[in-house]
Design an enzyme around this catalytic site. Structure first.
Site, short mmCIF file in Angstrom:
data_model
loop_
_atom_site.label_atom_id
_atom_site.label_comp_id
_atom_site.label_asym_id
_atom_site.label_seq_id
_atom_site.Cartn_x
_atom_site.Cartn_y
_atom_site.Cartn_z
N HIS A 288 32.14 148.67 -3.10
CA HIS A 288 33.13 149.72 -2.77
C HIS A 288 34.19 149.18 -1.81
O HIS A 288 34.78 149.94 -1.03
CB HIS A 288 32.46 150.95 -2.14
CG HIS A 288 31.32 151.49 -2.93
ND1 HIS A 288 31.45 152.47 -3.87
CD2 HIS A 288 30.01 151.14 -2.93
CE1 HIS A 288 30.28 152.73 -4.41
NE2 HIS A 288 29.37 151.93 -3.87
N LYS B 250 56.85 135.80 6.20
CA LYS B 250 55.97 136.16 5.09
C LYS B 250 55.85 135.06 4.03
O LYS B 250 56.80 134.37 3.72
CB LYS B 250 56.50 137.43 4.40
CG LYS B 250 56.03 138.68 5.08
CD LYS B 250 56.52 139.91 4.35
CE LYS B 250 55.71 140.16 3.10
NZ LYS B 250 56.51 140.85 2.09
N GLU C 69 49.89 137.76 -8.05
CA GLU C 69 50.34 139.09 -8.49
C GLU C 69 50.71 139.07 -9.97
O GLU C 69 50.41 140.01 -10.72
CB GLU C 69 51.53 139.54 -7.64
CG GLU C 69 51.11 139.82 -6.20
CD GLU C 69 52.31 140.00 -5.28
OE1 GLU C 69 52.50 141.11 -4.79
OE2 GLU C 69 53.07 139.03 -5.08
#
Ligand code: ARG
Length: 458
Positions: A155, A282, A289
């Site tokens: 989970h 970043k 992705e």
């Protein structure tokens, strides 16, 4: 020149002609189409339908046409409906009317099914190689860090400690199943439709077994009507491709999470990330992705093509022309991903300090329950006692091992001073050396099994 119709047949609506044509995408099948035609010419000659000279003229002509196509020197015409028509048209231009004998006993229906099967038979080993490289990279990560521990999740909540190698190998096993699916599907793919004619078989004494052997097929189709409309091999391929896409997306998602500042378990080689045009600090995991996203089109191809097949009447129908684009795109998508992901996985670096930092003692709650089980306490009763104990440790802001023996005994009398030995991450992991577990021996066995499989090609 059109293959069908008399010379006086009415001209087609130009927009319909464009819709009908498949040349823009099926030109990619030219190597398979020419291979198939050369084998067919030889089969016709063996059956006495071509003289050796005619066969030779056709084979030499086809090779010359192939050279033109390879060199980009082939001038396609607006009337070339598809690659089969285009090649035959050009062959006729080069060698004259004898070219008209090539299509004896053959139809574009068995021809196109043969071409597409050949295309996938040729793509297969390349795709298997991509899967192997990815698996190999995951196994190499496991081998390089056999004893590194990290939290395992259910989970997406910290659940129990596992080896990092166990996580790597979990993904490798999924790809291993994909390879097994391919091995299973291959004999059905490598079944030769050629010789089926338009639908009822060819009336000429063609040795289909010899034809199959010459083209690398494992068997010949047992029913000509089935053979010209059977695209199960396409659906099966698209399913396997979609399954691989799903597996890649799950690996990608794990790594996107793990490379975030919040987890920080893994660092990617900057060669596989992009910078932000706005935020200099970043690094974005674009490669991952995209791997996550490509599953969408792969699953889409499967769904789309199954929908094309559903409810088709027997025999060839033009609907089947829609089989090629999803196949090509699925092959291209997988090859593009396999060109990147093995390198990304091979070069990524686990960050032990971050994994260590995420391993909290609460993850050993199951160990305490198992401890009580070993003292003869029924598991359900142990689970209740540990729940109370964990609640108390959270309430008091203390780790489990900071609780006194008396405090533990208030939750269950079976606790003894050896309980503190149970509260050890390494020991907890090591106790799971059962086959399939995360203990060192079980990890080594997994690596051995995967290595053995990786040594085998299809
Ligand atoms: N371009 C067609 C296809 O891709 C070739 C087969 C055409 N057969 C026919 N009966 N019109 O399926």
């Amino acid at each position: 020149m059109r293959l069908w119709g008399a010379s006086a047949s009415p001209s087609l609506d130009p927009a319909f002609e464009r819709l009908n044509a498949s040349l823009s995408f099926d030109r990619r099948l030219y190597p398979q189409d020419i291979r198939g035609s050369i084998a067919w010419a030889r089969a016709l000659a063996r059956a006495g339908l071509l003289t050796p000279e005619e066969c030779n003229a056709i084979v030499t002509g086809l090779e010359a046409v192939k050279a033109e196509l390879e060199a980009g020197a082939f001038a396609f015409q607006p009337t070339d409906e598809d690659i089969h028509t285009a090649i035959e048209r050009r062959l006729t231009e080069r060698i004259g009317p004898v070219a008209g004998k090539l299509h004896t006993g053959r139809s574009r229906n068995d021809q196109v099914a043969t071409d597409l099967r050949l295309f996938l038979m040729e793509a297969w080993p390349r795709l298997d190689q991509g899967l192997r490289e990815l698996e190999e990279a995951l196994v190499a990560q496991a081998e390089a860090h056999p004893d590194l521990l990290m939290p395992g999740y259910t989970h997406l909540q910290r659940a129990q400690p596992i080896r990092y190698a166990h996580w790597c190998l979990a993904h490798a096993w999924a790809f291993e199943r994909d390879r097994a699916r391919w091995r299973d599907a291959y004999p059905r793919l490598a079944t030769l439709p050629l010789g089926s004619g338009a639908l009822s078989g060819t009336p000429f004494p063609i040795d289909r077994e010899a034809l199959a052997r010459e083209l690398g097929f494992l068997s010949v189709s047992p029913n000509s009507l089935d053979a010209v409309s059977d695209r199960d091999f396409v659906a099966e391929f698209l399913f396997i491709a979609a399954m691989i896409g799903v597996h890649l997306s799950r690996l990608a998602e794990d790594l996107i999470l793990f490379t975030s500042a919040e987890f920080g378990f893994v660092a990617l080689d900057p060669a596989y990330t992009t910078g932000s045009s706005l935020m200099p600090q970043k690094r974005n995991p674009d490669a991952l992705e995209l791997a996550r996203a490509k599953a969408g089109r792969l699953v889409g191809h499967l769904m789309g093509f199954l929908t094309v097949l559903k409810g088709l009447p027997s025999g060839y129908n033009k609907d089947l022309q829609e089989d090629k684009e999803p196949v090509f795109d699925a092959v291209d998508t997988l090859e593009a991903l396999f060109a990147v992901l093995p390198g990304l996985v091979r070069t990524m670096r686990p960050r032990p300090e971050r994994m260590q930092g995420a391993l909290e003692e609460a993850m050993l709650a199951t160990e305490l329950a198992d401890y009580l089980v070993r003292k003869g306490v029924p598991f359900r009763e142990a689970h209740r006692a540990i729940s109370g104990l964990v609640e108390e440790s959270l309430r008091e802001g203390r780790s489990l091992s900071a609780l006194s023996l008396e405090a533990m005994r208030r939750h269950h009398p079976a606790f003894d001073s050896d309980v503190y030995e149970a509260l050890n991450l390494e020991a907890a992991v090591e106790r799971r050396s059962i086959p399939g577990g995360t203990g060192r021996a079980a990890i080594d066995a997994q690596i051995q099994a995967l290595r053995a499989s990786l040594d085998r090609s299809l």
